[in-house]
Design a protein around this motif. Structure first.
Motif, PDB file in Angstrom:
ATOM      1  N   ALA A   7       0.852  -1.196   0.000  1.00 25.72           N
ATOM      2  CA  ALA A   7       0.000   0.000   0.000  1.00 25.72           C
ATOM      3  C   ALA A   7       0.880   1.234   0.000  1.00 25.72           C
ATOM      4  CB  ALA A   7      -0.922  -0.006   1.214  1.00 25.72           C
ATOM      5  N   GLY A   8       0.295   2.345  -0.411  1.00 24.24           N
ATOM      6  CA  GLY A   8       1.071   3.554  -0.626  1.00 24.24           C
ATOM      7  C   GLY A   8       1.365   4.377   0.613  1.00 24.24           C
ATOM      8  N   VAL A   9       0.515   4.240   1.631  1.00 26.71           N
ATOM      9  CA  VAL A   9       0.728   5.005   2.862  1.00 26.71           C
ATOM     10  C   VAL A   9       0.610   4.062   4.045  1.00 26.71           C
ATOM     11  CG1 VAL A   9      -0.016   6.969   4.252  1.00 26.71           C
ATOM     12  CG2 VAL A   9      -0.350   7.024   1.783  1.00 26.71           C
TER      13      VAL A   9
ATOM     14  N   GLY B  15      -1.945   5.388  -4.085  1.00 22.93           N
ATOM     15  CA  GLY B  15      -2.134   3.964  -3.884  1.00 22.93           C
ATOM     16  C   GLY B  15      -1.353   3.047  -4.799  1.00 22.93           C
ATOM     17  N   TYR B  16      -1.265   1.796  -4.344  1.00 22.40           N
ATOM     18  CA  TYR B  16      -0.807   0.679  -5.159  1.00 22.40           C
ATOM     19  C   TYR B  16      -2.050   0.071  -5.809  1.00 22.40           C
ATOM     20  CZ  TYR B  16       3.750   0.358  -2.658  1.00 22.40           C
ATOM     21  OH  TYR B  16       4.990   0.589  -2.122  1.00 22.40           O
TER      22      TYR B  16
END
Lengths: 256, 313, 501
Positions: free
Chosen positions: C459-461, C478-479
């Motif tokens: 995930a991005g965060v 995001g991914y």
């Protein structure tokens, strides 16, 4: 929910009597106001306070166990406790041995509390953690748990002699410890933040925290006390402001 | 079962005869052993599960190889292998990935004459073939050197206005499908592949359809270069047939298109919507140009992850 | 035998223990004053520096979701209006914005940030009126962060050469931006600021249920003397946004919203060279290990799912609790939920405001039923709800399976699904077992474990021992199906530039 406090080396019988009068009847022009919960004094003023408060609902609390440092032998601490109780103290505010606690000698601290509790007899025991010297919230939580397990009826943040005294985060950690102890054992423990709570607004924030952590039942002098001296006058000032709609001056409230 | 035969038109006859001559000389009196060109999936060398092939022929009509004509099932198997290998490859240290890329360069260097010969067989002049192989080797070395640096260039510590330690780093996008260019079948492939794998992605690639020989030999290089099985999977076949599978497979995270057809790219764009594949068009006019050597190529198949942690006691 | 009975009795008493939160110590209303707020009856489109009537003359209502009353009428932009706006943006790009010095560009952004701060209270109140979010959040999060995004990006305008090593950054042209209703002004700032800093001009389409603060922002642009056409704001619904993405003279699309719409946009861009960034949905895992500071974790869980009524793309809507602490933690969570205040968004004590729209409320309510039908246990505190308006009690589902729709689909409301786990491997697998990849939370007091887990979540965060924190310097995005591209930080500039060597 207020413990009016005077713990100065220069305290006199006269000052203690004045404080007791204020405790019974906080403000003459507001005769319907309830009395405070207790007056908190050094052991040698217990009998003076007891006499001044006779017939009222106000309890007498005595600091003991070599307050505020706790730097004495267990024997001396126990004798002091016993003596204060014999003088008529309804409540004993003891200090823990912070040095031993920080050194990791938890059994020592625990045994000491248990011994003092035994000496208290019918008197309620408040255990002062002196959170300003415990350095981390983790330590505060640990000390709270230890004090409750050892028999404290109340846990209390501070002596008022060390800065920082009570703070909101510290109090929250202790309230959470009380809640978890309650769920674990079914036993209710009281909470007393002391020192540094000077305004009604700040006191309100503490009450919100109690309400949202421990709910209805702890919102009573049996389970929650403020240890403060100047808070009383600010409370009075705000009450009068509410009634009159006019901002108030301290000149109109007695300093006892 | 043969599907089609590919002939080479533009290529000097002299270069071909030179290459053949060399081989002839070497074998002298013995019958030489021909190589079966296979595909490369999960570190193994199967032929297409479909059994299909197509025959490569020289301009003179001499059959050079029966090349595997991969099916969508081969592609599926390759994606499975790539997925299985990806996390481990990504968690290898950057230093280690760099060493492995450098090892690929070493192995390629050792077999450079073979690659030159194959390029010539497929229509290159020997000068061009030599330049392509040497540039390919150097390009691998170039990207090997980026393995433990691109993260430092593109990551950041973010000075947030609160009591948090906050940083953003790159992580590989995952499984990347690569459609290699038709021309510059070795250099194009390596230029597009190196930034994908140096960044910790695994890759399924489709080699040049008309010039597949080097890609298969390159698989042999990979196989002897400590590249873990499944990190690179090499298929041969028809781009038209496999394009839609590359771009629609739900377990492929990104597609790098190195071809030159707008229509093909449009198909990829359409299919990529299903799982929001990252699509990268990498079609330089000249594979020797400086734009092919850039850490921004690595960035194409990376995701940025931002991590927050409170500072306090 | 006697001992056994005693133990049993003790356990019974303990399990019956309950803290009583229904107290007579009630909170008085503490409403934020709305007297100083100036709202027009009717808002036109903001094109080329002026408010102009929509070509087709159509308007729609924006309502206060806490009262179901009309706040204002807002113009509905059509294809023609979008075209006018894009032309204005193109002209402003060619004649002004790409010509003036980067430093001057930055100074405009600084100026905008300052005026936003000056009007912060007004913006906060309008935000809460229009969106239903608690005033505490609009005052402390939305508005200050929106201004901060302008401040942060302002400084980049004349420093872009340092942002991209070895490359020279050029602007792209005209950016079409479509933003959602959950953080109306913040999303506008989040999109506009980097676009302008990098030298692009903008056509922005706010969400139809929350257009007001974007229009107030237009007034701020006027006050800041931002050259006409640099930012154009065309209000409207989905059709307006679709017209924007289709417009042939747009160079870049930036969209924040649902994954479904994001895919439609991606599809509409097929065959074009338009660049795009997408910030889409999520179903983020919030993982609580047995060695976490539990009471802190409880606050993080609450903030993770109930912040902004759960209308948060990165909401921690899947809670994973390690078995050994699950019972204790869920009790703490329920106790905490008992004290949440649902109600008037303008009340300073409100924790959970109004659901943004009737349609969203109905969607959330359908999931509340689905959860029960799937066999999960639902818990809601007994809080009072106002009579009119759109409200949803904070909701907790236990006995949830990974396959349940409430554990798979984005609800975008104050609904938390709880699962337990035993091993690290198990929870990583479950956390990543989703097409989404926007965010995640990890709670443990072990430092090495923090980084081991955060690096394994796709995930991005990642928030470790905290949740739902945002900052203009911190890249967000995001991914997988949660989007592509980043917003915020130096990474957030990348989608708004063309790099040349």
């Amino acid at each position: 929910m207020l413990d009016l406090t005077t713990l100065d080396a220069k305290d006199t019988d006269g000052k203690v009597k004045q404080l007791c009068r204020k405790a019974i009847r906080p403000h003459d022009s507001l005769p319907d106001l309830p009395s405070v919960a207790a007056v908190c004094v050094y052991p040698n003023f217990v009998s003076t306070a007891k006499e001044a408060l006779s017939g009222s609902s106000v309890k007498v609390a005595a600091v003991a166990t070599a307050f505020p440092s706790g730097m004495s032998t267990l024997k001396v601490k126990l004798r002091e406790t016993k003596w204060a109780v014999n003088q008529g103290a309804d409540e004993i505010d003891m200090v823990i041995s912070r040095g031993k606690f920080l050194a990791g000698e938890y059994d020592f601290v625990s045994d000491e509390i248990a011994a003092v509790k035994e000496e208290c007899g019918p008197a309620h025991l408040k255990v002062i953690l002196e959170t300003g010297e415990l350095s981390t919230l983790d330590n505060i939580r640990k000390a709270s748990d230890l004090a409750m397990e050892a028999g404290a009826d109340f846990i209390k943040t501070s002596t008022g002699k060390i800065q920082p005294a009570a703070t909101l985060p510290v109090t929250l950690v202790m309230l959470e410890a009380i809640r978890d102890f309650y769920y674990r054992t079914g036993k209710k423990i009281g909470m007393k933040p002391a020192g540094g709570i000077a305004t009604a607004k700040l006191a309100l924030q503490y009450l919100v925290m109690v309400r949202e952590t421990l709910g209805q039942e702890w919102l009573s002098p049996d389970w929650f006390r403020f240890g403060a001296s100047v808070l009383a006058n600010d409370l009075l000032r705000q009450i009068v402001k509410e009634q009159t709609g006019v901002y108030q001056s301290f000149d109109y409230f007695t300093k006892d | 079962m043969t599907d089609k035969t590919i002939k080479f038109e533009k290529r000097s006859a002299s270069d071909e005869s030179k290459a053949i001559e060399g081989v002839e000389q070497a074998k002298s009196s013995r019958l030489n052993v021909l190589k079966t060109y296979k595909i490369y999936i999960d570190g193994k060398f199967p032929r297409s599960e479909s059994g299909r092939y197509y025959t490569l022929e020289s301009a003179k009509g001499k059959a050079i190889a029966n090349v595997s004509l991969c099916s969508r099932k081969d592609f599926r198997d390759a994606v499975t292998a790539a997925r299985a290998a990806q996390l481990k490859w990504a968690s290898a240290t950057a230093y280690n990935r760099g060493q492995i890329l450098y090892r690929i360069a070493e192995m390629l260097e050792a077999r450079r004459t073979q690659f030159i010969e194959e390029l010539v067989l497929q229509g290159s002049t020997s000068e061009a073939a030599q330049a392509e192989v040497e540039t390919s080797i150097d390009r691998l070395v170039y990207f090997a050197g980026w393995s433990d640096k691109y993260q430092q260039i593109f990551s950041s510590v973010n000075p947030v206005a609160s009591s948090h330690f906050n940083f953003s780093i790159l992580e590989p996008t995952g499984v990347v499908g690569l459609l290699a260019p038709e021309e510059n079948s070795l250099l194009g492939l390596i230029s597009a592949l190196a930034p994908i794998i140096v960044g910790g992605n695994s890759c399924v690639l489709l080699a040049s359809g008309s010039k597949p020989l080097c890609s298969v030999s390159f698989a042999e290089v990979l196989n002897s270069s400590d590249v873990p099985a499944g990190v690179v999977n090499i298929l041969t076949g028809y781009r038209k047939e496999l394009l839609s599978h590359f771009s629609s497979h739900m377990d492929v995270n990104a597609v790098v298109y190195a071809g030159d057809s707008d229509d093909e790219f449009k198909t990829i764009q359409q299919n990529a919507v299903s799982n929001l594949k990252r699509i990268i068009r990498f079609s330089p006019k000249n594979w020797y140009s400086p734009e092919c050597e850039s850490p921004y190529r690595i960035l194409d198949c990376q995701e940025t992850k931002t991590t927050w942690h409170p500072i306090g006691n | 035998m006697k001992k056994k009975q005693k133990m049993q009795k003790k356990a019974e008493i303990k399990s019956a223990l309950k803290i009583n939160f229904s107290t007579d110590w009630k909170y008085d209303p503490a409403p934020e004053s709305a007297d100083h707020i100036k709202l027009e009856k009717k808002y036109d489109l903001f094109i080329n520096g002026k408010f102009v009537a929509p070509k087709k003359g159509k308007y729609f209502e924006t309502i206060n979701p806490a009262k179901e009353t009309k706040l204002a009428e807002v113009a509905e932009g059509t294809e023609e209006d979008i075209d006018t706006a894009v032309r204005a943006a193109r002209s402003a790009y060619e004649k002004i914005w790409s010509k003036i010095s980067a430093r001057e560009r930055g100074k405009y952004l600084f100026r905008i940030a300052r005026i936003m701060q000056e009007k912060a209270r007004e913006l906060a109140v309008i935000e809460s009126l229009d969106s239903g979010k608690p005033i505490r959040e609009s005052k402390t999060v939305d508005i200050p962060l929106a201004a901060a995004h302008f401040f942060y990006n302002a400084g980049w305008a004349d420093k872009l050469d340092y942002a991209f090593p070895g490359r020279k950054a050029h602007s792209i042209g005209v950016a079409g931006q479509i933003i959602p209703w959950n953080f109306p002004l913040l999303m506008a700032a989040w999109k506009i600021a980097p676009a302008l800093a990098a030298g692009n001009t903008v056509v922005l389409k706010p969400a139809e249920t929350t257009p007001l603060t974007a229009l107030k922002l237009a007034e701020i642009f006027q006050q800041a003397d931002l050259p006409p056409g640099v930012v154009n704001i065309v209000t409207g619904a989905g059709a307006t946004g679709a017209a924007l993405t289709r417009h042939p003279d747009i160079d870049k699309i930036a969209f924040t919203g649902s994954t479904d719409i994001g895919k439609l946009i991606m599809k509409s861009l097929v065959g074009t060279n338009k660049k795009y960034t997408l910030e889409l949905g999520g179903k983020s895992a919030n993982i609580i290990f047995e060695d976490a500071a539990l009471d802190q974790a409880v606050e993080g869980i609450i903030n993770g799912i109930f912040f902004n009524q759960g209308h948060v793309c990165c909401a921690g809507s899947r809670l994973y609790v390690q078995e050994s602490i699950a019972k204790n933690l869920i009790r703490k969570l329920k106790d905490r939920m008992e004290t949440l205040i649902v109600g008037d968004p303008l009340d300073k004590n409100t924790d959970i405001g109004a659901i943004n729209s009737k349609a969203q409320l109905e969607k959330i309510q359908s999931y509340l039923t689905i959860g029960i039908e799937e066999g999960a246990q639902r818990f809601q505190p007994a809080c009072d709800l106002p009579k009119s308006g759109y409200w949803c009690r904070p909701t907790l589902f236990t006995d949830v399976a990974q396959s349940h729709r409430i554990a798979q689909e984005e609800i975008f409301g104050p609904v938390l699904s709880v699962q337990t786990f035993r091993t690290v491997e198990e929870v990583i697998e479950k956390a990543n077992n989703t097409p989404y990849g926007l965010a995640g939370g990890v709670w443990t007091d072990k430092g090495a474990k923090v980084f081991s887990i955060t690096s394994q979540i796709r995930a991005g965060v990642l928030w470790a021992n905290t949740y739902n924190k945002f900052d203009p310097t911190a890249p967000f995005g995001g991914y997988k199906e949660s989007g592509m591209g980043r917003e915020g930080g130096v990474h957030g500039l990348y989608p708004y530039v063309e790099l040349a060597s």
